[in-house]
Design an enzyme around this catalytic site. Structure first.
Site, PDB file in Angstrom:
ATOM      1  N   GLY A  28     -43.802-101.474  56.353  1.00  0.00           N
ATOM      2  CA  GLY A  28     -44.709-102.454  56.945  1.00  0.00           C
ATOM      3  C   GLY A  28     -45.209-103.537  56.017  1.00  0.00           C
ATOM      4  N   ASN A  42     -38.317-111.773  65.402  1.00  0.00           N
ATOM      5  CA  ASN A  42     -37.894-110.747  64.438  1.00  0.00           C
ATOM      6  C   ASN A  42     -37.627-111.423  63.101  1.00  0.00           C
ATOM      7  OD1 ASN A  42     -36.797-108.180  63.498  1.00  0.00           O
ATOM      8  ND2 ASN A  42     -34.769-109.104  63.685  1.00  0.00           N
ATOM      9  N   HIS A  49     -35.162-111.096  59.747  1.00  0.00           N
ATOM     10  CA  HIS A  49     -33.951-110.448  59.250  1.00  0.00           C
ATOM     11  C   HIS A  49     -33.650-111.025  57.863  1.00  0.00           C
ATOM     12  CE1 HIS A  49     -30.119-108.378  59.352  1.00  0.00           C
ATOM     13  NE2 HIS A  49     -29.551-109.485  58.919  1.00  0.00           N
ATOM     14  N   SER A  85     -34.452-115.020  57.685  1.00  0.00           N
ATOM     15  CA  SER A  85     -34.582-115.823  58.907  1.00  0.00           C
ATOM     16  C   SER A  85     -35.564-115.158  59.848  1.00  0.00           C
ATOM     17  CB  SER A  85     -33.236-115.902  59.657  1.00  0.00           C
ATOM     18  OG  SER A  85     -32.181-116.309  58.807  1.00  0.00           O
ATOM     19  N   THR A 115     -32.982-111.860  71.233  1.00  0.00           N
ATOM     20  CA  THR A 115     -32.179-111.913  72.454  1.00  0.00           C
ATOM     21  C   THR A 115     -31.337-110.628  72.518  1.00  0.00           C
ATOM     22  OG1 THR A 115     -30.513-113.179  71.265  1.00  0.00           O
ATOM     23  CG2 THR A 115     -32.122-114.455  72.548  1.00  0.00           C
ATOM     24  N   ASP A 119     -29.706-109.379  65.975  1.00  0.00           N
ATOM     25  CA  ASP A 119     -29.873-110.485  65.006  1.00  0.00           C
ATOM     26  C   ASP A 119     -29.145-111.756  65.457  1.00  0.00           C
ATOM     27  OD1 ASP A 119     -31.245-108.626  63.360  1.00  0.00           O
ATOM     28  OD2 ASP A 119     -29.373-107.985  62.449  1.00  0.00           O
TER      29      ASP A 119
HETATM   30  C1  GRF Z   1     -37.459-106.370  55.874  1.00  0.00           C
HETATM   31  O1  GRF Z   1     -36.547-106.745  54.879  1.00  0.00           O
HETATM   32  C2  GRF Z   1     -37.123-107.026  57.182  1.00  0.00           C
HETATM   33  O2  GRF Z   1     -36.590-108.314  57.038  1.00  0.00           O
HETATM   34  C3  GRF Z   1     -36.059-106.104  57.735  1.00  0.00           C
HETATM   35  O3  GRF Z   1     -36.507-104.812  57.381  1.00  0.00           O
HETATM   36  C4  GRF Z   1     -37.335-104.894  56.223  1.00  0.00           C
HETATM   37  C5  GRF Z   1     -38.641-104.292  56.595  1.00  0.00           C
HETATM   38  O4  GRF Z   1     -39.512-104.198  55.500  1.00  0.00           O
HETATM   39  N1  GRF Z   1     -35.889-106.310  59.149  1.00  0.00           N
HETATM   40  P1  GRF Z   1     -41.058-104.003  55.723  1.00  0.00           P
HETATM   41  O5  GRF Z   1     -41.221-102.741  56.589  1.00  0.00           O
HETATM   42  O6  GRF Z   1     -41.602-105.210  56.400  1.00  0.00           O
HETATM   43  O7  GRF Z   1     -41.629-103.788  54.361  1.00  0.00           O
END
Ligand code: GRF
Length: 202
Positions: free
Chosen positions: A15, A110, A112, A139, A144, A148
């Site tokens: 988190g 989201n 990614h 990003s 959708t 990703d």
């Molecule tokens: C992050 O790198 C996010 O981009 C990806 O999963 C990771 C989650 O990390 N989807 P965190 O739980 O926010 O520390």
């Protein structure tokens, strides 16, 4: 501030992006407030961080439900109970049913860790290194149906160095994630970026 958008964050793990959003939303002029954090894993460390910040938390496990659809309906009930208007996925490791995606379409974003459309799915940092990329990044995109695949709202770029490992690259990208996600959520909450006919429109 009047008219702040009500935002729920969905997590599965540590988190750190969630924490960055919670921190950003403390600023008086920020156009969104975090009204709840949901996890599909009761042990997600991020839940404790959210609770310590005084935010409502809830976890539910897929194993308690007869089907993916029933589980996703229960998630929607939790999110609607919080009055959520926008959903932020932040390390939410779950493939959602088409009904859930459609219900929240244009209202779910989201993050990614790649420069989409490059390196979707698992281990984007390893994918970038294997491809010999000289730059990489993260990003924020509308969610959708394809993993990703939704239209990009904002991106941040970092260099890739010859001695990088997936770990060094991931920590360089993560620092950018923590800056980018609050900016992207603010743009969506203000209506500066909207989801229209499958595209991100400014
Ligand atoms: C992050 O790198 C996010 O981009 C990806 O999963 C990771 C989650 O990390 N989807 P965190 O739980 O926010 O520390």
């Amino acid at each position: 501030m009047i008219g702040r958008k009500r935002v729920a964050i969905l997590i599965s793990g540590r988190g750190s992006n969630m924490a960055a959003l919670i921190e950003a939303a403390k600023a008086p002029g920020y156009p969104a407030e975090i009204v709840g954090v949901f996890s599909n894993r009761a042990a997600a460390p991020g839940l404790e961080i959210a609770a310590a910040a005084g935010i409502a938390t809830q976890s539910l496990a897929q194993s308690s439900f007869p089907s993916r659809e029933a589980f996703d309906d229960a998630i929607t009930a939790v999110l609607e109970g919080w009055g959520a208007e926008i959903l932020c996925f932040a390390g939410f490791m779950r493939i959602l049913s088409p009904g859930f995606i459609d219900h929240w379409l244009g209202r779910t974003i989201n993050i990614h860790p790649s420069l989409l459309p490059l390196f979707r799915g698992l281990d984007p940092h390893g994918q970038a290194l294997a491809a010999g990329a000289t730059s990489h990044g993260c990003s924020v995109h509308f969610v959708t149906h394809g993993t990703d695949e939704g239209p990009v709202i904002a991106q941040a770029k970092v260099p890739v160095f010859p001695d990088d490992t997936a770990e060094t690259l991931s920590s360089r990208v993560l620092k950018e994630e923590h800056k980018l996600y609050p900016l992207a959520l603010a743009a969506v909450a203000r209506g500066d970026v909207r989801f229209e006919r499958g595209a991100a429109v400014r």
